[in-house]
Design an enzyme around this catalytic site. Structure first.
Site, PDB file in Angstrom:
ATOM      1  N   SER A   1      37.412  46.291  32.479  1.00 21.44           N
ATOM      2  CA  SER A   1      37.242  45.498  31.265  1.00 21.44           C
ATOM      3  C   SER A   1      38.301  44.393  31.192  1.00 21.44           C
ATOM      4  CB  SER A   1      37.279  46.422  30.036  1.00 21.44           C
ATOM      5  OG  SER A   1      36.832  45.773  28.886  1.00 21.44           O
TER       6      SER A   1
ATOM      7  N   ASP B   1      25.532  46.480  31.333  1.00 22.05           N
ATOM      8  CA  ASP B   1      26.813  46.273  30.647  1.00 22.05           C
ATOM      9  C   ASP B   1      26.910  44.828  30.167  1.00 22.05           C
ATOM     10  OD1 ASP B   1      29.377  46.245  29.717  1.00 22.05           O
ATOM     11  OD2 ASP B   1      30.332  46.764  31.624  1.00 22.05           O
TER      12      ASP B   1
ATOM     13  N   HIS C   1      29.406  50.613  29.455  1.00 23.15           N
ATOM     14  CA  HIS C   1      30.692  49.986  29.787  1.00 23.15           C
ATOM     15  C   HIS C   1      31.770  51.018  30.121  1.00 23.15           C
ATOM     16  CE1 HIS C   1      33.592  46.765  29.947  1.00 23.15           C
ATOM     17  NE2 HIS C   1      34.339  47.297  28.990  1.00 23.15           N
TER      18      HIS C   1
END
Length: 514
Positions: free
Chosen positions: A333, A390, A445
Site C-alpha cells: 500500500s 484492488d 487490498h
C-alpha cells in the site's frame, strides 16, 4: 410353464440343479400391489409405514435404472470414502456441486479431515527453498522476470511470499507499540522477523509535513499516536546466515515498509498533485506530493526516511565490501509507493551500488511517465504484485486537460498523468476457491489475501494450484466474512473457533490493511 432343463444342462449337472431348484421358495415382491400380508399382522400404523417404504424402494430402483453405469461406480466409491472418513463431519464438502467446472477446486478441496486441519493450522508450510545460486540476478529482476511469471516459477513464488512476510513483520511491530514520544528520540525497536537468517540493523521513520489543527487536541485529547506526525514505518535488515547467503548466491539487504496507519499519513495520501523531484534537473519528472513529503520530511527527533535509508545502506555496503550484495525493497500500500522513492534515492547515493529491486504489494501509482523513465534509466527493477479487484492499485488518477494540438496534448499527458512502473504480476480474488467472488474492498487490498493468492497462483491458464501450501488460519481470522461459508462452517464443526485461530500480540491493534 415347463422349463426344458435337459436341453440346456449337461446330464452330470442335472441332478444337482434339480435338488437346488427344489429348495427354492417363491418370494413375492413387496413392490407388487397384489401382495398382501395376513390381516392379523397388519395394523393401521404399520400399513402407512409399509406404504412409505414401498414408495421409497420404488424411487431408488427407478433412480438406479436411469443412472449410467460409470456414475454408479463413482457414486459407490464416493459413498464408501465418505463413510470410512466420517460422513457426519464432512457431508457438506461436496465441492463438485458448487464448482462443477473447476477441476482444480475439486482436487484441492479439503474433503479429508487431515487436509482441512492442515489448511487451518497456524503452522506455516512453504514451497521448497531451492538454491538460487548463479541465477539469483534473474530472480532479482535483471531480465524483468521474463519467463518466470506465467507460469509462476516456484522459486520466485517462494521469494515473493517471503518478502511479503517481511512487510507483515513491519505491520506487527508497529501495532505492538505505535506511539512515539514527542520529547525524546525513540528507543531501538524489536522486530520479530519471519526469517531468522536476517537481522534488523536500522529502524525507519516517516514524518508528515502537515499537522492537525490545535482544536483537534482540545476536542479529542486522547487520540494519541493516531495524530502523531512521526511514526515508525519500517526497517532495514541484512542476511547474516552463511548457509542462506550460499543458497541465495549473495548477501541480501532488505528494506521493508508498512502501509498507512495514522491520520496524517492518510492526509498525505490525498495530496495527489504531481510535483518535481528535488534535485532533478528534468522538470518532467514528477511524483505525488504526499508520498514525497513522507519520504523527505524530518521529524523533531528522527531523520527523514530518505536520510536514514541512505546512511544505513552506505554503512552496510562498506561493511560487506567485496561481497556479492543485493538491495531488495518491499512494501504494501503506502509502503509500496514509498519503496519506489527509496529505490530512486539509494540507486544514486554512491558509486557501484548493488542491484536494486522492488517487490510491491497493492501499491498505488507514484509518479508520471518521466518518473518511470527515471527509474528505468537507473536500472531499478520493479515487480508489482497487483490484485485486479484492488481499487488502490488504480489511484491516483487525475483528469486530463484536453488541448487541440496533438503533440502538445501528448506532452501534457506525460507530464500530468500518473503511470505505473515495472513489471506486473496480476492476481484475481475470484479464482481463489476459498474467498467469496464478491469479497469487499478491504479483503481485496489485504496483505494476507495477497500472499494467499500468490501462493496459489500457477498460471493464467490454471489460476490456482491444487497443492497450495499457505495456511488459511490467518486469512480465516482476518477475513472471516469474506471466506466461503463452506470453510467457515467446517472450521466451526472442527472446533477451530476464533480463539484458536487468533494471533495474539501484546497491545496489538488490527492492521489497517485488514
Amino acid at each position: 410353464m415347463q422349463i426344458g432343463v435337459g436341453s440346456t444342462l449337461p446330464a452330470q449337472n442335472l441332478n444337482v440343479f434339480q435338488i437346488r431348484r427344489a429348495s427354492f421358495k417363491s418370494h413375492k415382491s413387496p413392490l407388487n400391489p397384489s401382495f398382501k400380508k395376513p390381516v392379523s399382522c397388519v395394523s393401521s400404523a404399520s400399513s402407512t409405514e409399509s406404504t412409505r417404504d414401498h414408495l421409497s424402494n420404488l424411487e431408488k430402483i427407478l433412480q438406479k435404472t436411469n443412472q449410467p453405469e460409470a456414475e454408479k461406480v463413482v457414486e459407490a466409491s464416493r459413498s464408501a470414502s465418505v463413510e470410512t472418513k466420517g460422513k457426519g463431519l464432512l457431508e457438506g464438502l461436496n465441492l463438485s456441486r458448487i464448482w462443477p467446472e473447476m477441476k482444480a477446486a475439486e482436487e484441492m478441496s479439503p474433503r479429508h479431515l487431515n487436509r482441512l486441519k492442515r489448511l487451518l493450522s497456524k503452522t506455516m508450510e512453504y514451497s521448497p527453498r531451492n538454491s538460487l545460486g548463479s541465477r539469483w540476478r534473474e530472480y532479482h529482476g535483471c531480465n524483468d522476470w521474463s519467463g518466470l511469471l506465467d507460469p509462476l516459477d516456484e522459486n520466485l513464488r517462494r521469494e515473493v511470499v517471503r518478502y511479503g512476510e517481511f512487510v507483515q513483520a513491519a505491520y506487527h511491530s508497529f501495532h505492538s507499540n505505535p506511539a512515539m514520544s514527542t520529547e525524546e528520540a525513540p528507543l531501538p525497536r524489536h522486530v520479530a522477523l519471519p526469517d531468522r537468517c536476517y537481522k534488523v540493523t536500522k529502524s525507519l521513520y516517516a514524518t508528515s509535513s502537515v499537522g492537525l489543527p490545535k482544536w483537534v487536541d482540545d476536542v479529542a485529547p486522547d487520540l494519541g499516536w493516531i495524530t502523531q506526525r512521526s511514526s515508525w514505518i519500517g526497517y532495514v535488515a541484512v542476511c547474516d546466515d552463511k548457509s542462506e547467503i550460499h543458497r541465495m548466491g549473495r548477501r541480501d539487504i532488505v528494506i521493508a515498509l508498512r502501509g498507512t496507519a495514522t491520520c496524517l499519513e492518510w492526509a498525505e495520501n490525498f495530496r495527489a498533485q504531481l510535483v518535481q523531484i528535488p534535485g532533478s534537473n528534468d522538470p518532467t519528472q514528477r511524483v505525488e506530493c504526499g508520498f514525497l513529503s513522507l519520504h523527505k520530511t524530518r521529524g523533531a527527533h528522527v531523520q527523514s526516511m530518505a536520510e536514514s535509508v541512505v546512511e544505513e545502506v552506505k554503512r552496510l555496503m562498506e561493511k560487506y565490501k567485496g561481497e556479492n550484495l543485493s538491495i531488495t525493497i518491499t512494501g504494501h500500500s503506502l509502503g509500496a509507493a514509498l519503496s519506489l522513492l527509496v529505490a530512486d534515492e539509494i540507486s544514486s547515493c554512491a558509486p557501484d551500488v548493488p542491484p536494486v529491486a522492488v517487490f510491491s504489494f497493492g501499491g498505488p501509482k507514484v509518479g508520471n511517465k518521466g518518473f518511470v523513465d527515471r527509474l528505468n534509466e537507473k536500472n531499478i527493477k520493479v515487480l508489482r504484485i497487483v490484485n485486479n479487484q484492488d481499487l488502490i492499485t488504480k489511484v491516483p488518477a487525475l483528469p486530463n486537460v484536453r488541448i487541440s494540438d496533438r503533440s502538445k496534448q501528448q506532452e501534457e499527458d506525460n507530464l500530468w498523468t500518473y503511470s505505473h512502473a515495472g513489471t506486473e504480476l496480476k492476481l484475481h480474488t475470484k479464482v481463489s476457491p476459498y474467498l467469496k467472488s464478491n469479497a469487499d474492498m478491504a479483503c481485496c487490498h489485504d496483505l494476507e489475501a495477497y500472499l494467499h493468492l500468490v501462493d496459489g497462483f500457477l498460471s493464467s491458464n490454471c489460476p490456482f494450484r491444487s497443492n497450495a501450501k499457505r495456511s488459511l488460519a490467518r486469512l480465516l481470522h482476518d477475513q472471516r466474512s469474506n471466506m466461503k461459508q463452506l470453510y467457515t462452517h467446517k472450521a466451526l464443526s472442527l472446533n477451530l473457533d476464533r480463539d484458536r485461530l487468533s494471533f495474539p500480540m501484546a497491545s496489538c491493534l488490527p492492521s489497517p490493511s485488514q
